[in-house]
Design an enzyme around this catalytic site. Structure first.
Site, PDB file in Angstrom:
ATOM      1  CG  HIS A  38      17.850   0.996  28.443  1.00 50.85           C
ATOM      2  ND1 HIS A  38      17.401   0.104  29.487  1.00 50.85           N
ATOM      3  CD2 HIS A  38      19.310   0.957  28.499  1.00 50.85           C
ATOM      4  CE1 HIS A  38      18.560  -0.561  29.889  1.00 50.85           C
ATOM      5  NE2 HIS A  38      19.481  -0.145  29.504  1.00 50.85           N
ATOM      6  CG  HIS A  84      22.483  -2.467  26.271  1.00 49.32           C
ATOM      7  ND1 HIS A  84      21.965  -3.462  27.182  1.00 49.32           N
ATOM      8  CD2 HIS A  84      22.394  -1.400  27.219  1.00 49.32           C
ATOM      9  CE1 HIS A  84      21.659  -3.213  28.504  1.00 49.32           C
ATOM     10  NE2 HIS A  84      22.139  -1.971  28.599  1.00 49.32           N
ATOM     11  CD  GLU A  85      23.108   2.724  26.811  1.00 43.05           C
ATOM     12  OE1 GLU A  85      22.236   3.410  27.392  1.00 43.05           O
ATOM     13  OE2 GLU A  85      23.862   1.794  27.633  1.00 43.05           O
ATOM     14  CD  GLU A 114      21.020  -1.915  32.230  1.00 42.78           C
ATOM     15  OE1 GLU A 114      21.852  -2.420  31.382  1.00 42.78           O
ATOM     16  OE2 GLU A 114      20.671  -0.836  32.408  1.00 42.78           O
TER      17      GLU A 114
END
Length: 475
Positions: free
Chosen positions: A339, A335-336, A415
């Site tokens: 970004h 997920h990070e 997100e």
């Protein structure tokens, strides 16, 4: 009628009084709006006492109740600290606190042999005194939050001695950065001519990039211990995942966040080909201090949960696991890194710098308006630092509120996109379980008022994120 009559009466005052009144009116309007939103959310905390049916599969009643009570306490604290803040700022403005502190700074400089012509030195003394005042008045609130609320709910790991040393260290490091940067910025504004706003913006851009570059290597280690993630399966899998998406990973660190709190986190930093990942020890199941503290004594027989145990032992067994398994940690990192891959970091930097340039440009337009200084008690002088304070903090406050809301909406969109990226990496199932675990570890309350969450939540509510992952999870 009374409020509108007061607003209408404002137009009978001189311009500087109308500006001053508008600033106070807006600050109280924001406070009342925030209080209205907080009360809506607080009603949710008070009335939602049982796990909703849609949450039954992901949260037990014990964790739900702990989360509810934690958020209630935080909400109460936020109300009183917010009320104190708005009353304090109102009194400071009404009783001329800013011009008084400026005059006091001038007397301090005068006693050291620096006259009024040394405006930058006086500005630095003003900043030092203002930040010292803010630190001292904020200390009781910080102490209460740490040693009452966080302690009560099992998050605080600090001793009073550690807390006070840490606070002094943070203040000192802040001054070591703030004072030199502020002096250079004021000097650039002074000598920059008609286009000083361009030079000021470029200077702040360079400073922000330098601070981001050196923070994790030179500033953060002053407060926390960073150690390389040991060689092993987790590190190998992180490196493989980073390589698969062309993330230029150079190092992976574990930070000892548990000496302060049991809250968990993960992030990456660095520019160009020098990216580093930082994992909080509380995020990693095998590193968690809480897990180690709750392990059975060596040589004892394993317990069957619920068979003859006391309430204390059963509670410890039930909550002994903190953090995520390796697969879940990888999903969180997926997920990070999403970004980064999707350009969210660059987009945020661009938005920030466009906003910064716009603010400096408007500051250049407004700085010559003596009426703004007169509105805040500066009739005979127009110090550059005071101009920055008045314009950026007070005059721009309506714009800042709107911008903050827009960035919150954009953050929620980012997100969801990062979650979708982790899905594409085949990590939906592990991210799903990781989000549930992290929500439990941090006592996040999964039920929210729609208006409160719309205004405040930079991350989507848990149920919305899980729903977006659900189809993939079931594949």
């Amino acid at each position: 009628m009374g409020m509108w009559a007061a607003v209408d009466t404002m137009w009978d005052f001189p311009v500087e009084k109308r500006i001053f009144g508008a600033v106070l009116l807006f600050s109280w309007t924001v406070y009342l709006w925030e209080t209205f939103l907080a009360q809506r959310q607080r009603r949710i905390y008070r009335t939602t006492t049982h796990v909703p049916s849609e949450l039954a599969q992901i949260m037990d009643s014990d964790t739900f109740e702990k989360s509810r009570l934690y958020q209630l306490d935080k909400s109460t604290f936020s109300f009183w600290s917010g009320l104190y803040s708005v009353v304090e700022s109102t009194l400071i403005l009404l009783f001329g606190g800013i011009p008084y502190l400026w005059r006091l700074s001038g007397r301090v400089c005068g006693s050291a042999g620096f006259g009024p012509e040394y405006e930058i030195i006086q500005s630095l003394v003003f900043l030092l005194l203002a930040t010292l005042y803010s630190a001292l008045t904020g200390l009781p609130w910080s102490l209460y939050n740490t040693f009452v609320i966080e302690e009560k709910h099992g998050f605080n790991h600090q001793t009073l001695e550690f807390f006070l040393k840490d606070t002094i260290k943070k203040f000192t490091v802040t001054q070591c950065i703030l004072l030199p940067v502020s002096s250079l910025l004021l000097y650039i504004i002074k000598i920059g001519g008609d286009y000083f706003f361009i030079y000021a913006w470029l200077f702040t851009l360079i400073v922000s990039l330098v601070l981001v570059t050196i923070y994790a290597d030179y500033i953060a280690p002053l407060f926390d211990k960073f150690t390389p993630l040991p060689e092993g399966k987790l590190k190998q899998e992180i490196e493989v995942m980073a390589k698969s998406i062309d993330f230029p990973l150079t190092k992976v660190y574990v930070v000892e966040g548990s000496k302060r709190s049991s809250h968990s986190n993960a992030y990456f930093y660095g520019f160009f080909k020098n990216k580093r990942i930082v994992l909080f020890d509380t995020l990693l199941e095998e590193y968690s201090v809480q897990n180690k503290d709750n392990q059975e004594e060596p040589g004892t027989e394993p317990r069957n949960e619920g068979e003859g145990d006391s309430e204390e032992i059963r509670a410890k067994v039930k909550n002994k696991k903190q953090g995520c398994k390796n697969e879940e940690v990888l999903a969180v990192l997926g997920h990070e890194l999403g970004h980064w891959k999707l350009g969210h970091t660059i987009k945020n930097i661009i938005i920030s710098q466009i906003n910064s340039f716009l603010c400096f440009f408007l500051f250049a337009v407004l700085i010559g308006q003596k009426i703004l200084f007169a509105a805040f008690g500066f009739y005979d002088s127009q110090p550059t630092l005071i101009g920055l304070l008045i314009i950026f903090q007070f005059i721009f406050s309506p714009y800042n509120e709107v911008l903050s809301f827009c960035l919150t909406v954009l953050s929620r969109r980012f997100e969801f996109q990062a979650d979708a990226f982790a899905k594409k990496l085949g990590m939906a199932k592990d991210l799903y379980s990781a989000l549930i675990k992290l929500n439990k570890d941090n006592l996040g309350f999964p039920v929210s008022d729609w208006l409160f969450s719309t205004w405040h939540y930079s991350h989507p509510p848990l149920l919305e994120r899980l729903q977006a992952l659900k189809d993939k999870k079931q594949d």
